[in-house]
Design a protein around this motif. Structure first.
Motif, short mmCIF file in Angstrom:
data_model
loop_
_atom_site.label_atom_id
_atom_site.label_comp_id
_atom_site.label_asym_id
_atom_site.label_seq_id
_atom_site.Cartn_x
_atom_site.Cartn_y
_atom_site.Cartn_z
N ALA A 1 0.85 -1.20 0.00
CA ALA A 1 0.00 0.00 0.00
C ALA A 1 0.88 1.24 0.00
O ALA A 1 2.04 1.21 0.40
CB ALA A 1 -0.92 0.01 1.22
N LYS B 1 -4.02 2.62 -2.61
CA LYS B 1 -3.58 1.48 -3.41
C LYS B 1 -3.11 1.84 -4.82
O LYS B 1 -2.50 1.02 -5.50
CB LYS B 1 -4.73 0.46 -3.52
CG LYS B 1 -5.19 -0.10 -2.18
CD LYS B 1 -4.13 -0.98 -1.55
CE LYS B 1 -4.03 -2.32 -2.25
NZ LYS B 1 -3.17 -3.28 -1.51
N ALA C 1 -8.27 -2.97 -6.83
CA ALA C 1 -7.72 -2.99 -5.47
C ALA C 1 -8.81 -3.21 -4.44
O ALA C 1 -8.61 -3.92 -3.45
CB ALA C 1 -6.98 -1.68 -5.19
N ALA D 1 0.05 -2.72 -4.38
CA ALA D 1 -0.25 -1.36 -4.83
C ALA D 1 0.28 -1.14 -6.24
O ALA D 1 1.35 -1.65 -6.61
CB ALA D 1 0.36 -0.35 -3.87
#
Length: 323
Positions: free
Chosen positions: A48, A54, A266, A274
């Motif tokens: 992240a 994300k 995400a 991410a």
């Protein structure tokens, strides 16, 4: 009913397994040897971005110098004219008005902007550069070669000449702006393995020539590593505008769909790594009044999505360095 329940359970398990496999393939697709340079390349794993976001999105404005009679052509049917007033005006409007308008829009909306700069631009247009930089004083500068027409990378002439070209670019930018870039974008996205090795040897730490992924990766050249930030082909406004004849409003929809889908993926798969996208902007497209209006709508929409991190390239690099 028991048999049906078992079937549903097996289907759900198979679906979960498929999702995991696809996710793993995406995450590790870049591992091994880079297909262009033949250097080792590995993914950079990020679960992240800051605040749990994300999708990292960095808009990069290309502030470029072409020279009279050179550069993008809006009307190919008029290019044989001498003087070519229509196409020359198209280029000059972008240089003198478009760059400044984009700088103001990002400032007004308080959205970070990255600057991809031809070293010759501040020399050729000192007053425009001064006004633009005043609107974007903290925006990181990514070196973009000397100019975008007749002084580009000396491909095919060996590593030493590429190193000399990159050093000359960095020296000129440092002398005119007071900042020595650590990022590089090759003019016209035209580079090779020697370019990448030359970048690392001259102190460049990241590059936006990578156009084949949603994930950041690291290229290991013989003279050091380079962080490769994703710069997808289809999100570049210039190609959509000139080659596909898309209007700014159509490019607006493309950007919102592209980034929105990354955010939706995400949310659907919280364990997914991410993603990152650097979106190339050009004053010929988003620097016109209608282009700026489209740009403004995009930024306002993206700011509302809690999964999206609007940032600049150096902020992304700082996060990567912590991994």
């Amino acid at each position: 009913m028991v048999r049906n329940a078992r079937r549903c359970s097996l289907a759900a398990a198979f679906k979960l397994l498929l999702v995991v496999q696809v996710s793993q393939k995406s995450a590790f697709a870049q591992e091994g040897t880079d297909w262009v340079t033949k250097f080792p390349r590995e993914p950079v794993h990020d679960s992240a971005w800051p605040g749990g976001k994300k999708v990292a999105v960095s808009f990069a404005l290309f502030v470029e110098e072409f020279g009279f009679g050179q550069g993008p052509v809006l009307r190919p049917d008029l290019a044989a004219r001498n003087p070519d007033l229509v196409n020359e005006a198209f280029r000059q409007y972008a240089i003198g008005w478009g760059n400044l308008r984009v700088g103001r829009v990002f400032k007004e909306l308080d959205v970070p902007l990255s600057i991809v700069l031809n070293a010759a631009f501040p020399v050729a247009h000192p007053s425009i550069w001064k006004e633009f930089r005043a609107a974007q004083p903290g925006a990181p500068i990514i070196a973009h070669g000397m100019n975008n027409s007749n002084d580009i990378l000396p491909l095919g002439r060996g590593l030493a000449e590429q190193r000399a070209y990159i050093r000359r670019t960095l020296d000129l930018i440092a002398s005119t702006t007071g900042a020595r870039p650590t990022g590089w974008s090759s003019p016209s996205v035209y580079s090779n393995g020697d370019t990448m090795q030359a970048m690392a040897a001259e102190g460049i730490v990241y590059n936006i020539d990578q156009m084949d992924s949603d994930f950041i990766s690291r290229l290991k050249t013989p003279d050091g590593a380079l962080v490769l930030l994703p710069y997808p082909t289809v999100t570049v406004d210039m190609g959509q505008f000139l080659a596909r004849m898309k209007s700014p409003a159509e490019i607006e929809a493309l950007w919102l769909d592209y980034v929105g889908e990354l955010a939706a993926e995400a949310r659907a798969e919280p364990g997914r790594e991410a993603t990152t996208v650097v979106i190339g902007l050009h004053p010929f497209v988003v620097g016109t009044p209608d282009g700026a209006a489209a740009m403004r709508r995009v930024l306002l929409r993206l700011k509302q999505d809690a999964a999206i991190w609007l940032t600049d390239t150096e902020a992304i690099l700082k996060e990567v360095a912590r991994k």
